[in-house]
Structure formats: structure tokens, C-alpha cells
Design a protein around this motif. Sequence first.
Motif, mmCIF file in Angstrom:
data_model
loop_
_atom_site.group_PDB
_atom_site.id
_atom_site.type_symbol
_atom_site.label_atom_id
_atom_site.label_comp_id
_atom_site.label_asym_id
_atom_site.label_seq_id
_atom_site.Cartn_x
_atom_site.Cartn_y
_atom_site.Cartn_z
ATOM 1 N N GLY A 65 7.165 -8.251 -9.437
ATOM 2 C CA GLY A 65 7.020 -9.020 -8.204
ATOM 3 C C GLY A 65 8.004 -8.600 -7.132
ATOM 4 N N LEU A 66 8.281 -9.546 -6.230
ATOM 5 C CA LEU A 66 9.216 -9.283 -5.142
ATOM 6 C C LEU A 66 10.617 -9.145 -5.710
ATOM 7 C CD1 LEU A 66 9.844 -9.105 -2.084
ATOM 8 C CD2 LEU A 66 10.132 -11.577 -2.120
ATOM 9 N N LEU A 67 11.234 -8.002 -5.462
ATOM 10 C CA LEU A 67 12.585 -7.758 -5.949
ATOM 11 C C LEU A 67 13.616 -8.281 -4.957
ATOM 12 C CD1 LEU A 67 12.070 -4.116 -7.278
ATOM 13 C CD2 LEU A 67 12.009 -6.257 -8.584
ATOM 14 N N ASP A 99 -3.256 -8.135 -4.585
ATOM 15 C CA ASP A 99 -3.869 -6.806 -4.540
ATOM 16 C C ASP A 99 -2.862 -5.704 -4.832
ATOM 17 O OD1 ASP A 99 -6.224 -8.028 -3.831
ATOM 18 O OD2 ASP A 99 -5.938 -7.702 -1.680
ATOM 19 N N ILE A 100 -1.594 -6.039 -4.778
ATOM 20 C CA ILE A 100 -0.550 -5.038 -5.004
ATOM 21 C C ILE A 100 -0.637 -4.442 -6.400
ATOM 22 C CG2 ILE A 100 1.198 -6.669 -5.777
ATOM 23 C CD1 ILE A 100 3.242 -5.063 -4.187
ATOM 24 N N LYS A 101 -1.149 -5.206 -7.362
ATOM 25 C CA LYS A 101 -1.261 -4.695 -8.729
ATOM 26 C C LYS A 101 -2.165 -3.473 -8.794
ATOM 27 C CE LYS A 101 -0.228 -9.013 -11.010
ATOM 28 N NZ LYS A 101 -0.666 -10.055 -11.930
ATOM 29 N N SER A 102 -3.193 -3.445 -7.962
ATOM 30 C CA SER A 102 -4.092 -2.288 -7.951
ATOM 31 C C SER A 102 -3.367 -1.037 -7.454
ATOM 32 C CB SER A 102 -5.325 -2.567 -7.100
ATOM 33 O OG SER A 102 -4.967 -2.756 -5.747
ATOM 34 N N VAL A 141 -1.507 5.465 -0.513
ATOM 35 C CA VAL A 141 -0.793 4.758 0.556
ATOM 36 C C VAL A 141 -1.651 4.680 1.815
ATOM 37 C CG1 VAL A 141 1.197 4.877 2.111
ATOM 38 C CG2 VAL A 141 1.491 5.278 -0.342
ATOM 39 N N GLU A 142 -2.273 5.768 2.183
ATOM 40 C CA GLU A 142 -3.112 5.771 3.389
ATOM 41 C C GLU A 142 -4.300 4.832 3.253
ATOM 42 O OE1 GLU A 142 -3.992 9.914 4.081
ATOM 43 O OE2 GLU A 142 -2.093 10.211 5.169
ATOM 44 N N ALA A 143 -4.868 4.739 2.058
ATOM 45 C CA ALA A 143 -5.983 3.813 1.840
ATOM 46 C C ALA A 143 -5.492 2.367 2.039
ATOM 47 C CB ALA A 143 -6.566 3.992 0.446
ATOM 48 N N TRP A 144 -4.313 2.043 1.519
ATOM 49 C CA TRP A 144 -3.766 0.694 1.679
ATOM 50 C C TRP A 144 -3.409 0.411 3.139
ATOM 51 C CZ3 TRP A 144 -3.125 -3.733 -1.029
ATOM 52 C CH2 TRP A 144 -2.246 -4.688 -0.505
ATOM 53 N N ASN A 145 -2.790 1.407 3.791
ATOM 54 C CA ASN A 145 -2.329 1.223 5.164
ATOM 55 C C ASN A 145 -3.463 1.297 6.188
ATOM 56 O OD1 ASN A 145 0.249 0.905 4.239
ATOM 57 N ND2 ASN A 145 0.975 2.920 4.880
#
Length: 150
Positions: A65-67, A99-102, A141-145
Motif C-alpha cells: 500500500g501507501l508507504l 487498480d494499482i495492483k494491476s 507507465v504510458e498506458a497508466w498515464n
Amino acid sequence: MPSKIEIVALMGRENNPLFVEVYGPSSQSISSRDPKSLRYHFLAHISLDIFVAKLPQKTTDSDFGLLYVQDDIAMYGWMTNTGVKIVLGFASGDVVGNDIKSIFRAIQHAYISLVCNPFYNLDERKMITSKKFENSIKRIVEAWNGIPQA
């Protein structure tokens, strides 16, 4: 709209950096091989302390999770079952959802593909030098961004 990824880092079992790359608006002026990128290496190394603190409560291959949040970058962590730590830094304006898990799984898959390549000589004491791996991470990264694929 979710936050954009600013940094991706993979840290080895011995807490050594395997891959640290800067993305997003900051990357236009800073290359990961530029001394100015030490800030991002510093952020990735801070994450290791949080992994150690949370480790007794977590199992491997899990979402940490959030560190922490530092310099307007929210750092999230994931540890694989082999002890490799994946750290993602997001612009801390918006909350990042589940969605971050993906993304973590996609990065882990790219790393597994690299490690299982019989033609790549993996030295866990050195940074990853595979252009194919770098391009795989860049596409994720580009797909997410929301950056159009070329």
C-alpha cells in the motif's frame, strides 16, 4: 482521473537498486543516469525502511500500500515472493485506487520475463540494462498515464 506515475523502482533482495526510472513531467529534464536523479534514488531508498517496518505484518508477494508521501510524490510498494521490492511514485494530488495492483502485477510479469530469459545474464548486484525490459516498463507507465502508444 488517477494520479500519474512519476517513478518506478525495483529494489533487490539485498535492498540494492535494480531499476530506477523517472517518468511524467519531471522526466523531460531529468534522465535516470543524470546526477539530478539522485532525488528519485533517495525516494526509492526511503521506501526500503517502510518495507522493513511493515514486513512482520505482511507476507511476501503482497501489496504494501501507501508507504509515505515526500516532495509531493506518494510512494506505493509491493514485494514479490522472491523478495524483490517494486516501488511506484505517483503525483500525490489524487488518491490511487485498487487498480494499482494491476500495475504491480504487470511490472512483476515484465521482471519475471527478464529473469527467465536464458540469454540475459542477470547480476542482482547491478542495475538492469535490458532495453526490452525498459521498454516494457515504459509501455506500462504510458498506458497508466494516458500517453498514446506509438
